[in-house]
Write a protein that holds these residues in place. Structure first.
Motif, PDB file in Angstrom:
ATOM      1  N   UNK A  80       0.744  -0.892  -0.007  1.00 20.29           N
ATOM      2  CA  UNK A  80       0.189   0.089  -0.184  1.00 20.29           C
ATOM      3  C   UNK A  80       0.828   1.232   0.167  1.00 20.29           C
ATOM      4  N   UNK A  81       1.032   1.989  -0.700  1.00 15.73           N
ATOM      5  CA  UNK A  81       2.335   2.699  -0.999  1.00 15.73           C
ATOM      6  C   UNK A  81       1.104   4.228  -0.904  1.00 15.73           C
ATOM      7  N   UNK A  82       2.459   5.247  -0.156  1.00 15.71           N
ATOM      8  CA  UNK A  82       1.338   6.011  -0.435  1.00 15.71           C
ATOM      9  C   UNK A  82       1.224   7.020  -1.214  1.00 15.71           C
ATOM     10  N   UNK A  83      -0.049   8.260  -1.490  1.00 16.74           N
ATOM     11  CA  UNK A  83      -0.229   9.032  -2.931  1.00 16.74           C
ATOM     12  C   UNK A  83       0.077  10.114  -2.176  1.00 16.74           C
ATOM     13  N   UNK A  84       0.993  11.194  -3.318  1.00 22.65           N
ATOM     14  CA  UNK A  84       1.089  12.438  -2.810  1.00 22.65           C
ATOM     15  C   UNK A  84       0.477  13.544  -2.186  1.00 22.65           C
ATOM     16  N   UNK A  85       0.661  14.288  -1.784  1.00 20.52           N
ATOM     17  CA  UNK A  85      -0.046  14.994  -0.397  1.00 20.52           C
ATOM     18  C   UNK A  85      -1.182  16.231  -1.245  1.00 20.52           C
ATOM     19  N   UNK A  86      -2.250  16.743  -0.802  1.00 23.53           N
ATOM     20  CA  UNK A  86      -3.137  16.817  -1.551  1.00 23.53           C
ATOM     21  C   UNK A  86      -2.530  18.800  -1.015  1.00 23.53           C
ATOM     22  N   UNK A  87      -2.593  20.063  -2.456  1.00 29.16           N
ATOM     23  CA  UNK A  87      -3.027  21.140  -2.113  1.00 29.16           C
ATOM     24  C   UNK A  87      -3.980  22.273  -1.963  1.00 29.16           C
ATOM     25  N   UNK A  88      -4.029  23.545  -1.602  1.00 24.68           N
ATOM     26  CA  UNK A  88      -4.919  24.029  -1.630  1.00 24.68           C
ATOM     27  C   UNK A  88      -4.865  24.629  -3.798  1.00 24.68           C
ATOM     28  N   UNK A  89      -6.209  24.601  -3.743  1.00 26.70           N
ATOM     29  CA  UNK A  89      -6.814  24.025  -4.968  1.00 26.70           C
ATOM     30  C   UNK A  89      -7.077  22.887  -6.019  1.00 26.70           C
ATOM     31  N   UNK A  90      -6.115  22.061  -5.429  1.00 27.39           N
ATOM     32  CA  UNK A  90      -6.618  20.378  -5.571  1.00 27.39           C
ATOM     33  C   UNK A  90      -8.709  20.353  -5.429  1.00 27.39           C
ATOM     34  N   UNK A  91      -8.347  19.261  -6.898  1.00 27.49           N
ATOM     35  CA  UNK A  91      -9.897  19.139  -6.513  1.00 27.49           C
ATOM     36  C   UNK A  91      -9.855  17.853  -5.203  1.00 27.49           C
ATOM     37  N   UNK A  92     -11.317  17.871  -4.358  1.00 26.70           N
ATOM     38  CA  UNK A  92     -11.186  16.975  -2.398  1.00 26.70           C
ATOM     39  C   UNK A  92     -11.605  15.485  -3.963  1.00 26.70           C
ATOM     40  N   UNK A  93     -10.849  14.790  -3.458  1.00 27.81           N
ATOM     41  CA  UNK A  93     -10.993  13.207  -3.790  1.00 27.81           C
ATOM     42  C   UNK A  93     -12.414  12.493  -3.388  1.00 27.81           C
ATOM     43  N   UNK A  94     -13.517  12.033  -4.364  1.00 25.59           N
ATOM     44  CA  UNK A  94     -14.395  12.041  -3.906  1.00 25.59           C
ATOM     45  C   UNK A  94     -14.643  10.378  -2.605  1.00 25.59           C
ATOM     46  N   UNK A  95     -15.830  10.659  -2.060  1.00 26.30           N
ATOM     47  CA  UNK A  95     -15.481   9.085  -1.350  1.00 26.30           C
ATOM     48  C   UNK A  95     -17.433   8.832  -0.731  1.00 26.30           C
ATOM     49  N   UNK A  96     -17.632   7.801  -0.871  1.00 21.48           N
ATOM     50  CA  UNK A  96     -18.534   7.131   0.408  1.00 21.48           C
ATOM     51  C   UNK A  96     -18.547   6.379   1.241  1.00 21.48           C
ATOM     52  N   UNK A  97     -18.121   6.186   2.415  1.00 20.28           N
ATOM     53  CA  UNK A  97     -17.463   5.426   3.248  1.00 20.28           C
ATOM     54  C   UNK A  97     -18.975   5.150   3.910  1.00 20.28           C
ATOM     55  N   UNK A  98     -18.975   3.649   5.181  1.00 19.13           N
ATOM     56  CA  UNK A  98     -20.022   3.693   5.813  1.00 19.13           C
ATOM     57  C   UNK A  98     -19.785   4.286   7.271  1.00 19.13           C
ATOM     58  N   UNK A  99     -20.922   5.129   7.901  1.00 15.79           N
ATOM     59  CA  UNK A  99     -21.215   5.984   9.262  1.00 15.79           C
ATOM     60  C   UNK A  99     -21.162   4.861  10.286  1.00 15.79           C
ATOM     61  N   UNK A 100     -21.300   5.465  11.549  1.00 16.35           N
ATOM     62  CA  UNK A 100     -21.030   4.439  13.025  1.00 16.35           C
ATOM     63  C   UNK A 100     -22.553   4.341  13.066  1.00 16.35           C
ATOM     64  N   UNK A 101     -23.351   4.441  11.779  1.00 22.85           N
ATOM     65  CA  UNK A 101     -25.352   3.753  12.752  1.00 22.85           C
ATOM     66  C   UNK A 101     -24.987   2.986  11.579  1.00 22.85           C
ATOM     67  N   UNK A 102     -23.952   3.036  10.013  1.00 19.53           N
ATOM     68  CA  UNK A 102     -24.278   1.662   9.017  1.00 19.53           C
ATOM     69  C   UNK A 102     -24.894   2.380   8.167  1.00 19.53           C
ATOM     70  N   UNK A 103     -24.803   3.933   8.381  1.00 22.67           N
ATOM     71  CA  UNK A 103     -25.472   4.716   6.634  1.00 22.67           C
ATOM     72  C   UNK A 103     -24.443   4.871   5.826  1.00 22.67           C
ATOM     73  N   UNK A 104     -24.379   5.881   4.877  1.00 24.78           N
ATOM     74  CA  UNK A 104     -23.047   5.865   3.858  1.00 24.78           C
ATOM     75  C   UNK A 104     -23.508   7.382   4.453  1.00 24.78           C
ATOM     76  N   UNK A 105     -22.462   8.231   3.869  1.00 24.49           N
ATOM     77  CA  UNK A 105     -21.878   9.462   3.766  1.00 24.49           C
ATOM     78  C   UNK A 105     -20.915   9.733   2.645  1.00 24.49           C
ATOM     79  N   UNK A 106     -21.677  10.460   1.946  1.00 21.27           N
ATOM     80  CA  UNK A 106     -20.530  11.162  -0.027  1.00 21.27           C
ATOM     81  C   UNK A 106     -20.486  12.650   0.973  1.00 21.27           C
ATOM     82  N   UNK A 107     -18.765  12.699   0.481  1.00 17.91           N
ATOM     83  CA  UNK A 107     -18.325  14.111   0.172  1.00 17.91           C
ATOM     84  C   UNK A 107     -19.126  14.542  -0.870  1.00 17.91           C
TER      85      UNK A 107
END
Length: 157
Positions: A1-28
């Motif tokens: 598992x290689x580390x990706x480069x760091x984000x900088x101001x102005x970059x597009x935030x990588x999208x995500x959809x993850x499971x929350x503490x209640x088992x639901x999903x939250x997306x950016x």
């Protein structure tokens, strides 16, 4: 598992959809049109991560008044996150990233120094994502204690 480069101001935030503490999903994308702080922490219910989460909890009303939401992400399973939320009365979503894919996308997983040794793990990091989905602030290797106050000063929140 290689580390990706760091984000900088102005970059597009990588999208995500993850499971929350209640088992639901939250997306950016759920936060489109408003600012959101996305912060990464190593492990729920550890002393430093508890201090940081409680600091966000205690400042959430002021952050929300400034139009900023908060989301915390760790590799913990949703069940552990649920215990963390209940124990510390956390009032914002905690998301589970067990495969560390989102952490890698944000540059929040990789080599770091821990007690003078180089180890691979979660890099305590905080990002402010603007309403248009771009990175407005990217902070790596932040301190758990006093971090929210510094963040509010730095961002004039």
């Amino acid at each position: 598992m290689a580390a990706n480069s760091r984000l900088e101001v102005g970059d597009t935030a990588p999208p995500f959809t993850l499971t929350d503490a209640d088992g639901g999903t939250v997306s950016l994308s759920d936060y489109a049109g408003r600012q959101v702080i996305v912060y990464f922490y190593p492990a729920a219910m550890t002393p430093g991560c508890t201090k940081e989460a409680c600091d966000f909890r205690d400042n959430l009303a002021e952050l929300n008044e400034a139009g900023v939401a908060v989301v915390g992400i760790s590799p913990d399973k949703p069940e552990k996150l649920a215990k963390f939320v209940a124990r510390d009365e956390l009032n914002f979503p905690l998301l589970s990233d067990p495969d560390k894919e989102v952490m890698l996308a944000y540059g929040a997983y990789g080599e770091k120094k821990l007690y003078g040794k180089v180890v691979t793990g979660v890099i305590r990091s905080t990002f402010l994502v603007d309403a248009d989905g771009t990175i407005a602030a990217a902070q790596y290797n932040v301190r758990a204690t006093g971090h929210v106050a510094k963040l509010r000063r730095d961002l004039s929140l």
